[in-house]
Design an enzyme around this catalytic site. Structure first.
Site, PDB file in Angstrom:
ATOM      1  N   GLU A   1      52.202 -34.727 -74.757  1.00 14.38           N
ATOM      2  CA  GLU A   1      51.615 -35.598 -73.705  1.00 14.38           C
ATOM      3  C   GLU A   1      51.002 -36.871 -74.908  1.00 14.38           C
ATOM      4  O   GLU A   1      49.919 -36.653 -75.497  1.00 14.38           O
ATOM      5  CB  GLU A   1      50.603 -34.965 -73.299  1.00 14.38           C
ATOM      6  CG  GLU A   1      50.237 -35.852 -72.217  1.00 14.38           C
ATOM      7  CD  GLU A   1      49.013 -36.612 -71.977  1.00 14.38           C
ATOM      8  OE1 GLU A   1      49.157 -37.918 -72.252  1.00 14.38           O
ATOM      9  OE2 GLU A   1      47.679 -36.207 -72.172  1.00 14.38           O
TER      10      GLU A   1
ATOM     11  N   CYS B   1      44.689 -42.134 -72.711  1.00 13.09           N
ATOM     12  CA  CYS B   1      45.985 -42.167 -72.518  1.00 13.09           C
ATOM     13  C   CYS B   1      46.534 -42.552 -71.394  1.00 13.09           C
ATOM     14  O   CYS B   1      47.439 -43.306 -70.873  1.00 13.09           O
ATOM     15  CB  CYS B   1      46.973 -41.024 -72.760  1.00 13.09           C
ATOM     16  SG  CYS B   1      46.238 -39.602 -71.970  1.00 13.09           S
TER      17      CYS B   1
END
Length: 442
Positions: free
Chosen positions: A185, A220
């Site tokens: 991720e 993110c």
């Protein structure tokens, strides 16, 4: 056992005194406002609550398929990898490591956990709380080290699977070093489209501010670029965004240090964008003032730069405009109805498919932007007037899409995908057919 541990830990985190302790501990190591830090504690508590009781057992639900003769059946199982590693970043020092660590344990693995050493104190304290709640001390190895040391450990220990959350650069190295036995991720250049229907202007402005600048943009999922329909440009959207950005202050950490980029790096990027014809500074673009933040970190005011859509799409500009700046920084552009194909072209060329938002209650606009564009894929896509790019809770999937190495977090689907594999056992016990004879060779 882990259902009981989760229930006890969830109860502990629900206590105001304990929740406040972890909230302030997060603030000691990560530049977040109290409310943003508390959000981590809240999501973690709800996650543990979700996987209390028999919910852990249900994650490993198997199935049976009848065979093609009497006595034969195939059984499908979710199977643990065994020795695994969890490597997590600085920006969510509680939420990400707890959710991924517990997922690994729920599925029967033996994890080693490494959190960014700048913030690992938070998980040190959480591990002590989990031990208090019944976690056997031998079930998890917890290491505090720099990245190079952890890389050497991974190469020598050779875990069967490693979950990495962090930068694309490190992710690509791990893929090569560990021969693809990883789930990732990593980076996200996350986009938001404001559709043609203008409603609830103040709310949309507030969400844009939160998505771009909460935690000083160090998520993110932070809003990296805003595509604004011409109808929105006729409103006071941009001036209100500027007003909200300028009320953020260092005193309450609604804006603060950037831990991975220097002030010089971010302002240099801003200056390069401003060299593009037609671009302009909407707000920010200056260093924070009156602070003692060391120069190794970044400290800039929340910044937005307008870049014309046609200029953005030019070959020599696109890579620059779509560079992820992990700080309080976003690009804004405008489009007309006739320019929708250009917007889609811009989105299709992006390669970090994490989060996205289509802010529109127009069902035809939603369909055209989300379902009918096969090359535009983001693992977590929000649609509707309240769409956002950040603030993912524990009750839905969060993760990238379009990559076989992509990892999810938080949900049963994510846990099973990341922390288990499929195993099939076929039972074939007979009886043998009557009068069976040895057949000829084939």
């Amino acid at each position: 056992m882990y259902g009981d541990i989760s229930a006890k830990a969830a109860t502990m985190l629900s206590l105001p005194k304990v929740a406040d302790f972890f909230t302030r501990l997060i603030q000691r190591v990560a530049p977040k406002s109290y409310q943003q830090a508390y959000g981590e504690v809240y999501v973690t508590q709800k996650f543990l609550e979700n996987f209390s009781g028999d919910q852990v057992r249900f994650l490993a639900r198997s199935f049976t398929v009848p065979g093609n003769h009497l006595g034969q059946q195939s059984n499908g199982y979710r199977w643990p990898y065994g020795p695994v590693a969890v490597v997590t970043p600085f920006n969510f020092p509680l939420e990400i490591p707890v959710l991924q660590l517990m997922g690994a344990l729920y599925m029967g693995n033996k994890p080693i956990l490494k959190v960014d050493s700048k913030v690992s104190l938070v998980m040190d304290q959480m591990m002590r709380l989990l031990h208090y709640c019944g976690l056997p001390v031998e079930d998890v190895d917890f290491i505090n080290s720099d990245g190079k040391t952890m890389n050497k450990l991974l190469l020598k220990a050779n875990p069967r699977m490693t979950l990495f959350t962090g930068s694309s650069r490190v992710a690509e190295k791990l893929v090569a070093d560990l021969k693809g036995r990883v789930k990732l991720e990593d980076a996200g250049f996350d986009w938001k489209i404001l559709g043609p229907d203008v409603h609830e202007e103040d709310y949309v402005v507030w969400v844009c501010d939160q998505d771009a600048y909460a935690c000083s943009g160090q998520k993110c999922s932070a809003q990296s670029i805003l595509f604004m329909h011409e109808n929105w440009s006729k409103t006071s959207l941009l001036s209100k965004m500027k007003d909200l950005a300028e009320r953020r202050k260092l005193e309450d950490l609604t804006v603060g240090p950037v831990l991975t980029l220097t002030t010089e790096t971010m302002l240099d990027h801003a200056n390069k964008l401003l060299q593009i014809p037609g671009s302009k500074l909407l707000f920010g673009g200056k260093p924070l003032e009156d602070h003692s933040i060391p120069p190794v970190y970044g400290a800039i005011k929340p910044t937005a730069i307008y870049v014309p859509l046609e200029e953005m799409l030019k070959e020599n500009n696109y890579e620059l405009v779509t560079r992820e700046i992990f700080g309080p920084f976003q690009v804004v552009t405008e489009y007309t109805k006739d320019q929708l194909p250009l917007v889609l072209d811009a989105l299709e060329r992006m390669n970090a498919h994490l989060t996205a938002a289509v802010v529109s209650n127009d069902p035809y606009f939603q369909q055209a932007r989300i379902h009918h564009c096969p090359h535009i894929v983001n693992g977590t896509t929000y649609a509707g007037l309240r769409a956002r790019t950040t603030g993912a809770p524990q009750n839905h999937w969060f993760g990238p899409v379009g990559d076989p190495l992509g990892a999810g977090i938080g949900t049963p689907e994510a846990i099973k995908l990341v922390w288990s594999c499929h195993r099939e056992i076929i039972y074939d016990v007979g009886p043998m057919p009557k009068h069976w004879e040895l057949p000829p060779s084939t």
